[in-house]
Write an enzyme that holds these catalytic residues in place. Sequence first.
Site, PDB file in Angstrom:
ATOM      1  N   LYS A  14      -5.310  61.015  12.556  1.00  0.00           N
ATOM      2  CA  LYS A  14      -4.296  61.018  11.930  1.00  0.00           C
ATOM      3  C   LYS A  14      -3.688  62.381  11.460  1.00  0.00           C
ATOM      4  CE  LYS A  14      -5.245  57.664   8.805  1.00  0.00           C
ATOM      5  NZ  LYS A  14      -6.562  57.559   9.281  1.00  0.00           N
ATOM      6  N   ARG A  89      -1.731  51.488   2.974  1.00  0.00           N
ATOM      7  CA  ARG A  89      -2.854  51.066   3.389  1.00  0.00           C
ATOM      8  C   ARG A  89      -3.223  49.647   2.819  1.00  0.00           C
ATOM      9  NH1 ARG A  89      -5.897  56.416   4.011  1.00  0.00           N
ATOM     10  NH2 ARG A  89      -7.805  55.965   4.897  1.00  0.00           N
ATOM     11  N   ARG A 128     -17.982  66.012  11.485  1.00  0.00           N
ATOM     12  CA  ARG A 128     -17.067  66.712  10.759  1.00  0.00           C
ATOM     13  C   ARG A 128     -17.851  66.835   9.211  1.00  0.00           C
ATOM     14  NH1 ARG A 128     -11.130  64.679   8.930  1.00  0.00           N
ATOM     15  NH2 ARG A 128     -12.464  63.149   7.950  1.00  0.00           N
ATOM     16  N   ARG A 134     -16.535  67.464   2.792  1.00  0.00           N
ATOM     17  CA  ARG A 134     -15.822  66.203   2.564  1.00  0.00           C
ATOM     18  C   ARG A 134     -17.068  65.147   2.153  1.00  0.00           C
ATOM     19  NH1 ARG A 134     -10.671  63.769   5.579  1.00  0.00           N
ATOM     20  NH2 ARG A 134     -11.683  61.793   4.481  1.00  0.00           N
ATOM     21  N   ARG A 146     -16.070  52.901   4.739  1.00  0.00           N
ATOM     22  CA  ARG A 146     -14.469  53.301   5.079  1.00  0.00           C
ATOM     23  C   ARG A 146     -13.775  52.448   6.043  1.00  0.00           C
ATOM     24  NH1 ARG A 146     -15.045  59.600   5.546  1.00  0.00           N
ATOM     25  NH2 ARG A 146     -13.151  59.670   6.311  1.00  0.00           N
TER      26      ARG A 146
HETATM   27  P1  AP5 Z   1      -8.972  63.307  11.602  1.00  0.00           P
HETATM   28  O1  AP5 Z   1      -7.335  63.862  12.294  1.00  0.00           O
HETATM   29  O2  AP5 Z   1      -8.905  64.202  10.399  1.00  0.00           O
HETATM   30  O3  AP5 Z   1      -8.492  61.906  11.461  1.00  0.00           O
HETATM   31  P2  AP5 Z   1      -7.915  61.001  10.346  1.00  0.00           P
HETATM   32  O4  AP5 Z   1      -7.617  59.711  10.876  1.00  0.00           O
HETATM   33  O5  AP5 Z   1      -6.858  61.686   9.741  1.00  0.00           O
HETATM   34  O6  AP5 Z   1      -9.187  60.834   9.670  1.00  0.00           O
HETATM   35  P3  AP5 Z   1      -9.369  60.882   8.074  1.00  0.00           P
HETATM   36  O7  AP5 Z   1     -10.958  60.989   7.884  1.00  0.00           O
HETATM   37  O8  AP5 Z   1      -8.944  62.065   7.445  1.00  0.00           O
HETATM   38  O9  AP5 Z   1      -8.906  59.471   7.697  1.00  0.00           O
HETATM   39  P4  AP5 Z   1      -9.023  58.897   6.426  1.00  0.00           P
HETATM   40  O10 AP5 Z   1      -8.011  57.829   6.649  1.00  0.00           O
HETATM   41  O11 AP5 Z   1     -10.521  58.229   6.158  1.00  0.00           O
HETATM   42  O12 AP5 Z   1      -8.959  59.755   5.232  1.00  0.00           O
HETATM   43  P5  AP5 Z   1      -7.703  59.924   3.954  1.00  0.00           P
HETATM   44  O13 AP5 Z   1      -7.816  61.307   3.908  1.00  0.00           O
HETATM   45  O14 AP5 Z   1      -6.626  59.459   4.440  1.00  0.00           O
HETATM   46  O15 AP5 Z   1      -9.802  63.332  12.675  1.00  0.00           O
HETATM   47  C1  AP5 Z   1     -11.032  63.250  12.208  1.00  0.00           C
HETATM   48  C2  AP5 Z   1     -12.205  64.244  13.081  1.00  0.00           C
HETATM   49  O16 AP5 Z   1     -11.869  63.849  14.461  1.00  0.00           O
HETATM   50  C3  AP5 Z   1     -11.984  65.697  12.907  1.00  0.00           C
HETATM   51  O17 AP5 Z   1     -13.182  66.363  12.752  1.00  0.00           O
HETATM   52  C4  AP5 Z   1     -11.034  65.882  14.091  1.00  0.00           C
HETATM   53  O18 AP5 Z   1     -11.159  67.465  14.438  1.00  0.00           O
HETATM   54  C5  AP5 Z   1     -11.609  65.132  15.006  1.00  0.00           C
HETATM   55  N1  AP5 Z   1     -10.765  64.753  16.102  1.00  0.00           N
HETATM   56  C6  AP5 Z   1      -9.397  64.537  15.987  1.00  0.00           C
HETATM   57  N2  AP5 Z   1      -8.809  64.033  17.117  1.00  0.00           N
HETATM   58  C7  AP5 Z   1      -9.788  63.976  18.104  1.00  0.00           C
HETATM   59  C8  AP5 Z   1      -9.985  63.655  19.691  1.00  0.00           C
HETATM   60  N3  AP5 Z   1      -8.738  63.335  20.247  1.00  0.00           N
HETATM   61  N4  AP5 Z   1     -11.054  63.883  20.246  1.00  0.00           N
HETATM   62  C9  AP5 Z   1     -12.129  64.241  19.529  1.00  0.00           C
HETATM   63  N5  AP5 Z   1     -12.287  64.623  17.980  1.00  0.00           N
HETATM   64  C10 AP5 Z   1     -10.963  64.478  17.479  1.00  0.00           C
HETATM   65  O19 AP5 Z   1      -8.453  58.993   2.926  1.00  0.00           O
HETATM   66  C11 AP5 Z   1      -9.933  59.352   2.239  1.00  0.00           C
HETATM   67  C12 AP5 Z   1      -9.837  58.558   1.178  1.00  0.00           C
HETATM   68  O20 AP5 Z   1      -8.925  58.669   0.182  1.00  0.00           O
HETATM   69  C13 AP5 Z   1      -9.993  56.851   1.602  1.00  0.00           C
HETATM   70  O21 AP5 Z   1     -11.003  56.395   2.115  1.00  0.00           O
HETATM   71  C14 AP5 Z   1      -9.505  56.278   0.143  1.00  0.00           C
HETATM   72  O22 AP5 Z   1     -10.709  56.433  -0.777  1.00  0.00           O
HETATM   73  C15 AP5 Z   1      -8.653  57.350  -0.380  1.00  0.00           C
HETATM   74  N6  AP5 Z   1      -7.166  57.116   0.022  1.00  0.00           N
HETATM   75  C16 AP5 Z   1      -6.515  57.735   0.822  1.00  0.00           C
HETATM   76  N7  AP5 Z   1      -5.255  57.097   1.308  1.00  0.00           N
HETATM   77  C17 AP5 Z   1      -5.138  55.949   0.494  1.00  0.00           C
HETATM   78  C18 AP5 Z   1      -4.266  54.919   0.189  1.00  0.00           C
HETATM   79  N8  AP5 Z   1      -3.158  54.973   0.937  1.00  0.00           N
HETATM   80  N9  AP5 Z   1      -4.713  53.931  -0.474  1.00  0.00           N
HETATM   81  C19 AP5 Z   1      -5.710  53.956  -1.286  1.00  0.00           C
HETATM   82  N10 AP5 Z   1      -6.756  54.917  -1.159  1.00  0.00           N
HETATM   83  C20 AP5 Z   1      -6.262  56.200  -0.402  1.00  0.00           C
END
Ligand code: AP5
Length: 191
Positions: A14, A89, A128, A134, A146
């Site tokens: 994402k 979410r 990562r 992180r 997660r």
């Molecule tokens: P990346 O692009 O970062 O993927 P992502 O889907 O954004 O993953 P995140 O880890 O950021 O998602 P998340 O939903 O757990 O985290 P968030 O910050 O929202 O890519 C991931 C890795 O893969 C990178 O190294 C990238 O380079 C690699 N990659 C990408 N595309 C690729 C490809 N095609 N091929 C190979 N490799 C690839 O949330 C974190 C925490 O915050 C949650 O756990 C929760 O506690 C809290 N939180 C956030 N939002 C909410 C909400 N709305 N409600 C409640 N809690 C929330």
Amino acid sequence: MLNLILFGPPGSGKGTQSEKLIVKYGLKHLSTGDLLRSEIAQQSQLGMEAKNFMDKGQLVPDEVVIGMIRSAIENNPTVKGFLFDGFPRTSAQAAALDELMELKNTSIKIMLAMEVGEKELMSRLLKRGETSGRSDDTNEEVVKARIIEYHNKTAAVADYYKQFNKVVTIKGEGTVEDIFNALCNEIDLKV
Ligand code: AP5
């Protein structure tokens, strides 16, 4: 306005795809994960409370993230549109987002849901974690938590948007460029 949701499990790409989509379509990127990490970096009270949940791989309470998104929308009154990443979410967050969009006389145009197998998600996130700093990426149990949280609370959010015919599913495995092109094709069909 063009308002999009980029949806998918942790590690589905994402954040990676959001960076490219906001440039191409001139959108404001709203990532609740990034907003929360910025609060943690500032050591605000909100950030310290959120960290307790994030370090365990659990969702932060709805009222906290909804409040953050409300402020972010209010602080950006003139944008062409929003790209929501990691929000909504839960079904409560989806309902709140609908209300916030209605207040601006607009709506969500499309939810782009990226699908990636669990093994690939684990491998991407743990890789990562070796360099990102992180804390929720370094521990395999937290990464698993997660993904479980996603299945238990978040996956059903797509059903909410399906009833309005707004969900498009995209294969999130392959090159970043190929996935980006697939996302753009779907957006261009809708706008
Ligand atoms: P990346 O692009 O970062 O993927 P992502 O889907 O954004 O993953 P995140 O880890 O950021 O998602 P998340 O939903 O757990 O985290 P968030 O910050 O929202 O890519 C991931 C890795 O893969 C990178 O190294 C990238 O380079 C690699 N990659 C990408 N595309 C690729 C490809 N095609 N091929 C190979 N490799 C690839 O949330 C974190 C925490 O915050 C949650 O756990 C929760 O506690 C809290 N939180 C956030 N939002 C909410 C909400 N709305 N409600 C409640 N809690 C929330």
